[in-house]
Design an enzyme around this catalytic site. Structure first.
Site, PDB file in Angstrom:
ATOM      1  N   LYS A  65       0.810  -1.222   0.000  1.00  0.00           N
ATOM      2  CA  LYS A  65       0.000   0.000   0.000  1.00  0.00           C
ATOM      3  C   LYS A  65       0.849   1.280   0.000  1.00  0.00           C
ATOM      4  O   LYS A  65       0.389   2.322  -0.455  1.00  0.00           O
ATOM      5  CB  LYS A  65      -0.957   0.010   1.193  1.00  0.00           C
ATOM      6  N   GLY A 124      -0.030  -1.712  15.153  1.00  0.00           N
ATOM      7  CA  GLY A 124       0.594  -1.816  13.839  1.00  0.00           C
ATOM      8  C   GLY A 124       0.854  -0.442  13.245  1.00  0.00           C
ATOM      9  O   GLY A 124       0.206   0.549  13.629  1.00  0.00           O
TER      10      GLY A 124
END
Length: 243
Positions: A65, A124
């Protein structure tokens, strides 16, 4: 034939091909197909585009991404601010990046968001976490990252009862707990969770991850990533089919 697809690695358990194939059949969308393109390296995107000139759009998943940004000709404002892309529109060889994760996450987060959910932990720090961060900022929710490495925010060993109480919204943006490794979960102190907490997991398979199970056992509100996934897929379809 208009071709669409998903790039990432691995893709064996992906939802996207089944979802779009069923959508095309159900809505009688002719001359359209959706395929999975597992890329061992993001540099292989160039070859993919040359091999499939009929590609009109791509979704992007872990771990590309952020890495995909270097291949794009343009970014819309949201993707530019987030710094991560999960949707690419291909038009006359020009690649434009979008982020449909953020609006889809926001829409699915809101129904269970309570007035006391003023601070959040983001588990994360990858591309999905950036979309989460963008939405939290937009909603005025304070946040802190939690990761395995010291740097920005907390490491998992830092988390105490006081921190869990101070940050009642906890969002898992890691793949931990996803199929087939369903017996894994982020290493947070679950014993300190209460009914004041709201656990949101971007993972959608299984429907109730170990992270969510442990939250539910302590009375916390829980939500998985399925609604977000459907939302971002539909937004991608709109982008690909807008002039």
């Amino acid at each position: 034939m208009n071709l669409y697809g998903l790039i990432g690695m691995p893709l064996a358990q992906s939802f996207s091909k089944k979802y779009f194939t069923e959508k095309f059949e159900k809505e009688h969308i002719a001359n359209a197909a959706y395929e999975l393109f597992p890329l061992e390296n993001i540099s292989l995107l160039t070859d993919l585009l040359q091999t499939h000139p009929e590609l009109k759009g791509l979704n992007v998943t872990i771990p590309y991404k952020e890495q995909v940004l270097q291949f794009l000709n343009a970014l819309n404002n949201e993707a530019k601010e987030i710094g991560a892309v999960n949707c690419i529109k291909i038009n006359n060889g020009q690649l434009t990046g979008f982020n449909t994760d953020a609006p889809a996450f926001e829409k699915s987060l809101l129904p269970q968001l309570a007035s006391h959910h003023k601070k959040a932990l983001i588990l994360g720090t990858g591309g999905a976490a950036k979309a989460v961060l963008y939405v939290l900022k937009k909603l005025g929710i304070e946040y802190a990252y939690v990761s395995r490495n010291k740097g920005a925010g907390f490491v998992y060993e830092d988390l105490t009862k006081e921190i869990i109480e101070a940050y009642p919204l906890i969002i898992n943006s890691t793949p931990l707990g996803s199929f087939p490794k369903v017996d894994t979960a982020p290493d947070i102190p679950y014993q300190y969770l209460t009914d004041k907490n709201y656990l949101y997991d971007l993972v959608y398979n299984p429907a109730k991850t170990l992270f969510l199970q442990k939250g539910e056992e302590r009375g916390a509100a829980i939500k998985n990533g399925y609604e977000m996934l459907v939302g971002q897929a539909e937004l991608s379809w709109e982008i690909w089919n807008t002039k």
